[in-house]
Structures are given as C-alpha cells and as structure tokens.
Design a protein around this motif. Sequence first.
Motif, mmCIF file in Angstrom:
data_model
loop_
_atom_site.group_PDB
_atom_site.id
_atom_site.type_symbol
_atom_site.label_atom_id
_atom_site.label_comp_id
_atom_site.label_asym_id
_atom_site.label_seq_id
_atom_site.Cartn_x
_atom_site.Cartn_y
_atom_site.Cartn_z
ATOM 1 N N ARG A 1 -4.139 -9.585 -4.667
ATOM 2 C CA ARG A 1 -3.018 -10.437 -5.093
ATOM 3 C C ARG A 1 -2.186 -10.856 -3.890
ATOM 4 O O ARG A 1 -1.772 -12.001 -3.767
ATOM 5 C CB ARG A 1 -2.138 -9.678 -6.110
ATOM 6 C CG ARG A 1 -2.288 -10.193 -7.543
ATOM 7 C CD ARG A 1 -1.129 -9.812 -8.442
ATOM 8 N NE ARG A 1 -0.671 -8.437 -8.322
ATOM 9 C CZ ARG A 1 -1.285 -7.378 -8.886
ATOM 10 N NH1 ARG A 1 -2.381 -7.512 -9.608
ATOM 11 N NH2 ARG A 1 -0.770 -6.171 -8.724
ATOM 12 N N TRP A 2 -1.956 -9.865 -2.982
ATOM 13 C CA TRP A 2 -1.166 -10.187 -1.775
ATOM 14 C C TRP A 2 -1.869 -11.269 -0.959
ATOM 15 O O TRP A 2 -1.260 -12.225 -0.502
ATOM 16 C CB TRP A 2 -0.951 -8.915 -0.947
ATOM 17 C CG TRP A 2 -0.261 -9.205 0.365
ATOM 18 C CD1 TRP A 2 1.056 -9.504 0.532
ATOM 19 C CD2 TRP A 2 -0.857 -9.283 1.667
ATOM 20 N NE1 TRP A 2 1.318 -9.756 1.856
ATOM 21 C CE2 TRP A 2 0.157 -9.621 2.582
ATOM 22 C CE3 TRP A 2 -2.176 -9.088 2.146
ATOM 23 C CZ2 TRP A 2 -0.080 -9.775 3.956
ATOM 24 C CZ3 TRP A 2 -2.399 -9.231 3.506
ATOM 25 C CH2 TRP A 2 -1.372 -9.572 4.392
ATOM 26 N N VAL A 3 -3.189 -11.111 -0.804
ATOM 27 C CA VAL A 3 -3.950 -12.099 -0.022
ATOM 28 C C VAL A 3 -3.832 -13.481 -0.643
ATOM 29 O O VAL A 3 -3.646 -14.487 0.050
ATOM 30 C CB VAL A 3 -5.436 -11.681 0.092
ATOM 31 C CG1 VAL A 3 -6.279 -12.809 0.677
ATOM 32 C CG2 VAL A 3 -5.580 -10.414 0.940
ATOM 33 N N ASP B 1 -4.620 -0.056 -3.625
ATOM 34 C CA ASP B 1 -5.174 -0.569 -4.869
ATOM 35 C C ASP B 1 -5.759 -1.947 -4.568
ATOM 36 O O ASP B 1 -5.050 -2.850 -4.128
ATOM 37 C CB ASP B 1 -4.045 -0.659 -5.906
ATOM 38 C CG ASP B 1 -4.519 -1.344 -7.167
ATOM 39 O OD1 ASP B 1 -5.522 -0.891 -7.743
ATOM 40 O OD2 ASP B 1 -3.898 -2.364 -7.533
ATOM 41 N N VAL B 2 -7.053 -2.082 -4.761
ATOM 42 C CA VAL B 2 -7.742 -3.312 -4.351
ATOM 43 C C VAL B 2 -7.132 -4.549 -5.012
ATOM 44 O O VAL B 2 -6.960 -5.585 -4.374
ATOM 45 C CB VAL B 2 -9.257 -3.213 -4.671
ATOM 46 C CG1 VAL B 2 -9.952 -4.526 -4.361
ATOM 47 C CG2 VAL B 2 -9.892 -2.087 -3.854
ATOM 48 N N THR C 1 0.828 -1.215 0.000
ATOM 49 C CA THR C 1 0.000 0.000 0.000
ATOM 50 C C THR C 1 0.856 1.256 0.000
ATOM 51 O O THR C 1 0.358 2.343 0.307
ATOM 52 C CB THR C 1 -0.911 0.028 1.253
ATOM 53 O OG1 THR C 1 -0.068 0.043 2.417
ATOM 54 C CG2 THR C 1 -1.835 -1.159 1.311
ATOM 55 N N GLU C 2 2.135 1.092 -0.332
ATOM 56 C CA GLU C 2 3.064 2.228 -0.296
ATOM 57 C C GLU C 2 2.947 2.974 1.028
ATOM 58 O O GLU C 2 2.649 4.176 1.072
ATOM 59 C CB GLU C 2 2.839 3.146 -1.508
ATOM 60 C CG GLU C 2 3.216 2.411 -2.802
ATOM 61 C CD GLU C 2 2.924 3.224 -4.065
ATOM 62 O OE1 GLU C 2 2.810 4.449 -3.954
ATOM 63 O OE2 GLU C 2 2.827 2.609 -5.143
ATOM 64 N N ASN C 3 3.210 2.241 2.096
ATOM 65 C CA ASN C 3 3.100 2.762 3.471
ATOM 66 C C ASN C 3 1.715 3.333 3.774
ATOM 67 O O ASN C 3 1.588 4.311 4.495
ATOM 68 C CB ASN C 3 4.179 3.815 3.758
ATOM 69 C CG ASN C 3 5.540 3.169 3.941
ATOM 70 O OD1 ASN C 3 5.633 2.116 4.570
ATOM 71 N ND2 ASN C 3 6.549 3.762 3.354
ATOM 72 N N PRO D 1 -10.541 -6.836 0.295
ATOM 73 C CA PRO D 1 -10.015 -5.642 0.953
ATOM 74 C C PRO D 1 -10.741 -4.398 0.459
ATOM 75 O O PRO D 1 -11.070 -4.298 -0.727
ATOM 76 C CB PRO D 1 -8.546 -5.627 0.526
ATOM 77 C CG PRO D 1 -8.468 -6.486 -0.682
ATOM 78 C CD PRO D 1 -9.584 -7.470 -0.608
ATOM 79 N N PRO D 2 -11.029 -3.462 1.348
ATOM 80 C CA PRO D 2 -11.726 -2.239 0.949
ATOM 81 C C PRO D 2 -10.762 -1.245 0.297
ATOM 82 O O PRO D 2 -9.558 -1.287 0.543
ATOM 83 C CB PRO D 2 -12.244 -1.687 2.273
ATOM 84 C CG PRO D 2 -11.224 -2.154 3.282
ATOM 85 C CD PRO D 2 -10.668 -3.454 2.767
#
Lengths: 536, 536
Positions: free
Chosen positions: B148-150, B142-143, B135-137, B171-172
């Motif tokens: 993708r991470w999940v 970006d949903v 999320t760039e800190n 993710p919201p």
Amino acid sequence: MSTPTPSSSNVMEQIVSLCKRRGFVYQASEIYGGLRGFWDYGPLGVLLKNNIRDWWWRNMVECPPIGPDGSIVDMVGLDSSIIQHPKTWDASGHTATFADPMRKCVKCGHILRADHYWDILATQSKWFAELMTATENGAKTDVDTLARWVKNKARKSAPNLAAVAQPTITPPETADVKAIVHALADNNEPCILCGGALGSPEQFNLMMVSYAGLQQTKENLVYLRPETAQGIFLNYRNVLDTTRVKVPFGVAQVGKSFRNEVTPRNFIFRSREFEQMEMEFFCPPEDALKWYDFWKHERMKWWLSLGIKPENLIFRDHAQDELSHYSKATVDIEYKYPFTAPEFGELEGIAHRGAFDLTQHQSHSGAKLDYFDQDLQLRLKAEGVADDEVKKRSRYTPNVIEPASGLTRAVLVLLCEAYSVEPRAGVEKFEFFKFKPKFAPIKAGIFPLVNKDGMPEVAEKLYMDLRQSFACEYDPKPAIGKRYARMDEIGAPFCVTVDGESLKDQTVTIRDRDSMSQQRVAIDKVKSFINEKLDE
Amino acid sequence: MSTPTPSSSNVMEQIVSLCKRRGFVYQASEIYGGLRGFWDYGPLGVLLKNNIRDWWWRNMVECPPIGPDGSIVDMVGLDSSIIQHPKTWDASGHTATFADPMRKCVKCGHILRADHYWDILATQSKWFAELMTATENGAKTDVDTLARWVKNKARKSAPNLAAVAQPTITPPETADVKAIVHALADNNEPCILCGGALGSPEQFNLMMVSYAGLQQTKENLVYLRPETAQGIFLNYRNVLDTTRVKVPFGVAQVGKSFRNEVTPRNFIFRSREFEQMEMEFFCPPEDALKWYDFWKHERMKWWLSLGIKPENLIFRDHAQDELSHYSKATVDIEYKYPFTAPEFGELEGIAHRGAFDLTQHQSHSGAKLDYFDQDLQLRLKAEGVADDEVKKRSRYTPNVIEPASGLTRAVLVLLCEAYSVEPRAGVEKFEFFKFKPKFAPIKAGIFPLVNKDGMPEVAEKLYMDLRQSFACEYDPKPAIGKRYARMDEIGAPFCVTVDGESLKDQTVTIRDRDSMSQQRVAIDKVKSFINEKLDE
C-alpha cells in the motif's frame, strides 16, 4: 604621489626583519616560496595578537564602558561562520559593489589596482627603482643618463616599455618623475613588471569564492566573508530573541576575513587573510548621533590604552562626498605608520550606518527586523508626547553604529609603535620592541646568574610559579648580558635573576627593560611586583 | 546499521533546541534558510568556546605538563594562515588522498557518502521514515501494508524507487529493513531523497577550494586548510631558527579548518567549517614512543579536567590495519555522544606520525628539515656509545606526536555532558546545563530581590565589581524564581541576590545551581567565594 621616503621604508624593512628574526611574523608557506598576501603569526606574534584580542574583548564584551547617560551598556559576543549564505552578500551590496578598479598589462597579463598605481610602482617595480637611481630619486634629470638607461638596462628590466621598442621616444628634461614615466611609455601608465601598456580599468570583485558542495557549480558558490560585520546583522533577531538584551545593545566579534587584494602590501597592513574586531551597536534612530559620538571617543580611548602615543593617532572625519550613500557620518581613527609618515593611514572606522543593513536584510530575507521599543514608549509618554507620535517613534528599524577595526592591523601598530633603536648591548643601533608591559608577548625572563651552585633550582621553581600568572621564559644558558639583550629585543619588560645572594636572603634582581636599572625584590614579592606593572 | 534509538535522538534534538533557545548555537544564515554544515556561536556559545580554548592554551602553551623525565616541556604557540601554498597539500598527501567515496543518484543528482549510506538513510530520508512507521520501526513487516505504501505515499516521497515504477517488485516479508530496502530498489541502494538508483562510488576530494588572485585559473587555485597541523610543519624550521626551543619541543595552535563534508550531521559534530586545537610535538625518533605514551595520558587527563565523567570517555587504539602507512601508533579518545550511545564516537586523536610530515615537506620544498641533537650526542657519548653510532643517532629528522582535537567538538561534548533534566522551577522535566563552574559561559547572575528600595543600586555596584573578575549578568526584573530558572537553564552556577537584609548587614545570598541551596555571604567576600569555586 606619496613615494615613501627612503628612511621610512628602511624602518619598515627593519621591523619586518626583526619580526621574522624573533618569531613574530613569518611569510606564510615560506618553504614553498611564500604566498603573496598571507602571513603566519609565530610564537611571539600569536601572543601579542592574543593580548590585543583579549583586551578588546574585555573592554567591549566583558566590561564595556558606561553609557553616555551613566547606565550599563548591554553588550554580547558572537562567533559567526566565515562562510554564510550567498544572499547575505547580495543584501549587503558586496556582490554588486565590493570591487576595485584593476588594469591588466596587455603584454604580460599582470593585474594591478588602478587607483594605487603610483604607490605600487614606487614600491614594487624593479625598473622604476633603476629609474629613480638614474634620476637621483627624481631630484635631478639628465637626458643622456636616461637615454642610456633606456638603451641598456631597460631592455632587460622593462622590455615592453614603449621607449625601448621605439628609440624615437626620448625622455624629457624635467624633475617630474610622473612626466618622465608617461613620456617613456608613450603617454600611458606602463606595467610595473615589464613596462607594457596597461588596459583600461575594470571593476573586479574582491570577495574570495569557494564551493560548499563537491562540484564547482553556480548553486554551490559561496564567498569567504570580506568582513565579520554581516554575521552580526544576520543574527540580530536571534540575539534579541534568545538573550535579555534590549535596544540599545551591541554585538561584538573577532574573527578572520578574506579579501582578494590584487596588490597586498606594507607587511600585514593589507593582506588577503586578516583578522578583524568588529562591533555593531543597535540603537533607536533618534539616539544614533549620541551613540556615534560616544563610540568615536571610547574607541580613541581604547587605542590610547594600548600605549600608543597620542601624537601618532588622529581622527579623520569622512567628507560628505566620501560617505557611503546610507551613512550619516563616518570617522576614521588613523595611525602614523612608518610607510605613511608624516601622513596617517587607516586603523579603525567608526560608521553611523543608519538603518541600511537591517533594512537590506529584511527586504532580501523577508524576516521582520524592526523593533518595538517599550522603554522609549514609556519615556515619550512621560514626556507628554502625543499618542500618534509615540506610536510612530517607538516602532523602528534600529540604527547601527559600527566601530570596525583590524586585529592584525593592531598588531602592526603595536610593532611599529614599540620598535626602538638605541645604543645598548654593545651595539650602536640596537633594535628592540618597547611594548607596554600589558601587551608584551613575554612579560619576564627568569634566569639563574650562572647555571650551577643551586641557582637553577631556585630560578626554575620561581619560573614554574610565575608562569601561572603571566607568560615568561626560563633561560639558564648564555652570559647574562646576552640574555638581557635577547629579552630586550623581544620586548619583555622584566628580567628576574637569581644570583648568589638569592640563596642567602631570598631576594632576586629585577631589571627594567627601558631604564635598564635593577632592583632587589624578595622572591615571594616578584609576582605581585610584576603584576602591578601589568595592570598599568 | 546503527539507527539512533528514539530516546537518544530525542536527547540530541532537545539539546539543539535548548542551544538555539538560549543563544548557544544558531544555524548559520538562518534568515536566508540556513546553510548546511555551518553554525554560528551565539552570545553564550562563544563564551563557552572561548573558555575551552583558553583552558587548552593554558595547559598546552602557557603551563604545559612536566615531561616524563621530570623536566620542563618546551612549547610555543602559532597562528598560521588558513590558506597556504597549494604544494603544502601535495606534500601532506591531501590532494591525492583526502577523499571520501561518494555515490550520485542517477535520477536527481543527489550525492552522498557511500560508506555512511545506512546512517544517512536512517536520519535524513523522508521516505525511509515512512517505511519505518509502516514497519513499526522494522519490528513487524506486513506485505500488504508495504505494498500500500509503495502504491500510495511512495509515489510522492520516493517517485524514482524501482518498486514504484515496476509494480512487479513486491516487498519481501522480513523484519530486516535493509533487505526490504534492497528489494524495493531492485537490489540497489536507493537515493535517500527520490529513491532513484545510486551510481558506483567515486572518490571526491574534501578540501574546499578558493582562488588567490582575481581569476579562477589553475595558477590561482588554493585550498582552505582541512586541518591546522600542516601550518605547524611548514613553520618547524622557522620556530627552531627564531626561538630558543630545542628538540624535543611542541608547537600548538587553535584555528578554523574547512572540509567539504557531503553529509554534515549530528549538529556541530561534523560541520563544514569548524575549529581545531592541534599540537605537534617534535622529538628524537628513539624517544617517540615515550612521548606518545606521555601525551596519550596527558590528553585524557585534560579532557577529565573539563568535568567530563570518566565513564563517558574511552581510549580506542587503532588496529594495525587501520593505521596510516606512516603511523607507528594512533589512539583515539572517544566520547559517549547521545547519538552514538551506548557506543562512543571520535573526540581526539593522538598519533605517532613518525618522520612522515617533515620528510614529505623536505622532499617537496627542498628545505633542510633534519636536526642535529647536541644534547643527545652528549648523552650518548657519556653512555659510552661508539662514535659511529653517536654520529648516526644524533642527526635525524624528528618524529612527531600529534594530539589533534576539535574545539567546536569540545563545545558539543560539554553541552551534551552538562545537559540535565530534573523536576524544578515548577516544571516536571526542566532542562538545563550543569557546566563545571570554570567553563560555564556565565558564572553568576546578580539580582536585586525587588527592583526598588535601594537594592538595585547595591546589586549594580556589586555587578560592576564582579564582572571585572568573571562573566556575570545583572537582572533586576522578573520574579526571583524566574530569574533563578533562567540562570539554571544557561548553566550559571551561582545566583547572588541583594535583599532587604543586605542593606542592613552588608550580606547577600548566594544560591547554588546544583543543590539549589542558599547561603549568606558578606558582600566583600562574594568575589573570593566564587573565584574559589571557579579554580576547582
């Protein structure tokens, strides 16, 4: 059986009592009935302890002695955690072997050290004290008197003693107290509390446990260190990597250790929480005996520098069969304590531990703890030693010489050594401490002769100046003789009194604790006068 | 949520790394993988710590400040046991209330402090670090990236996260990291290790336990003290009875304490084994606020005397609803740590504890802890106060003002304060410690310019003389620039170099760490030159 003689145990009781009365050492948690084996150091005790600690640190870390070959000795300090990783104690051997043989009373459950049975009986058993009285300290035994004791007093003081339950057991007519006890207990050692039979000796580990983490699980189990030494071995590599020392070098530290002594005794001699001063000296194996000898003598010199009389200190070399399997040589420095006199008791051990500790930690941790000695390599090459042998001898696991002593035990020694009884202050047996000035908790009492006429102002000003240099006390109040006596009691070597003359000629009297003589000294010379004595 | 900014956490990492590299602080039991929350103080760390300890002792015990009414303040030292009778902690309230709220992961069993959840997540969670990167800190979400991470990385790093098990959770799209975490965890706080759900908060006591006696029974249960203060209260009566102090007076001590912190962190700021400097000042209830104010300002002066910049220290008064029920007033002295900046964090607390402690120990132990104040009686009588009231006011349970600080925390503050980065020694970002000379572990490096031509002999002789007065190091070896750089790194304020001229005119150069300028000084004036700077 080394039963303390009545006079020596009396001396010890008097020292303990004076220590309490004057704020040196209190029983820990006294208002809650105390906690066996734990002691608190009061206002004067902490100053005495700090003085010894600082003198050790000065002589070991800041200004260590010049080495055997005339060169500067590399030495650094350390302060490692009381709690270390449990594997530390597997490697050191403590989890497996740091244990004492214990026996448990089958009747009341009391546990005591099997190997100290007779000492403990002599000093801690109420019924044994009665028995000693009945036998006139074991000198004279009368069967009838003993039988009367068994039938009467012993029913209360030793209800589980075999002879109490079985009137058929009769005490033998002998002057041997051990034999009498054995007979009365039906050939057993009886419990010192209730007289019940003791079970067989079992090994109990002496390390105190704790849990790092909220739950008391095996994973969270840790130990309170039983010695500070292992914290030094764990950091041997760190010290080499992050400072400029090279082998040979030493690492020294002062700190608390804990041992779950079953029968803590002899005041602060054997307590469960105590403070140590330990140094590990890492050296090439081929120089180890030289360094062992060096430290052995340096440590004796150090103890003498505390003002201990030479006749009260001895070396005791450990016999071959007494050595740990890894130790090449060990010597104890022993002191003649009131409770061991005329014998001596342990004060410091200087051990040649070989490469045992580093080898153990290397094999348990996988860390590389050997050392490549460039200086030795150069030296051997210069000596014309063959290349093969140079290579072999210049990479090694350092050997360790360990001078390990107790700070709290050193406090005890200085208290015993300084304890004096003389007629003075109108008392036939006036008790006081004759500390060497350097170690006295309070160096001087500063008094106005009377609490008026401008004297308090001068004395207060002098006190405020002197306390910048050494510990002193200002006391304006009771009669001057009382104030002298109080300073003598706590071992303050000097009393400085501002009197009528002081206001005229700017001089004061300085009274010497030991000679009780006084001399007049200019006010502006008092500090240097006392400082000179403190340097001795 | 106070996530440390990258720059400040970087500074902290650099300090920790320099501390390790130069022998200030090592992780305890490092060769066994370390033990969380335990630290060892290396050769320089122990010197720094001792310097602070001795300065505190000097200013609190040996030469306490002049009291608010211009008179001498009575103060004594103490060193009480780490282990005290368990009733101590019943009386103090620790057994009942010295607890933190904890939550346990229902999947992996990991336990963490409920009230520090977001801080701990930000600093100790691997999967959260991944999320922050994705999320760039937290700045941009970006949903698709999150999803993708999940589906990928999170399956490994947070296998028990609700979103991993239930692909229906998406993710919201929000920049609020907290909201994202909540959503991914199905409206729970997830475990920082595995992402599993955390159970409800429960109170866990933070005192570390041990057993005095061989068996782990309830009767033998004891605690390692979580603060040194109670040892002082236990000895309040002893000190009054065995020394000449009268109320008001203070008792000070330095020593180790233990707390079973579940998430020890921020280097030595919050560790499980740490060292405290605490003082309890006993005074008449009617003077308590005066003494509270006095100690509040004296303690701030003391911290400033360590060379801490005034803008890095603040007072923070506790709000009324933040005070313990017995406390009339409490103020913290806070320091701007790199990990709290621009905010401040706890350094010392000065608490007006009323009569709480003595009253508690009196009622739990049955010991009489009240006080008859003869001086106050005389004063009140002279003021014409009615007899009844004089009687009432001159017998009381003393109130207590407690300035309590951490010695190991003070070490951290001096490390943070002294840490400097400047272009020097050919390095753009040269890191070193700019300690105030009085507190520098090593005061001076003593060098021969080259290791020959008679210079080493002169330098060694000077070193042997100087080390009698202050800690210094002798270093004959690498290029002089390297030796300067090394001394700068460890914060030694002076470098003394013996060069060719020294042999002719008996002078040496003294280089100043901060200005890097050099001046020639006669050899026999070096000691007084440096000693003068150390007195500043």
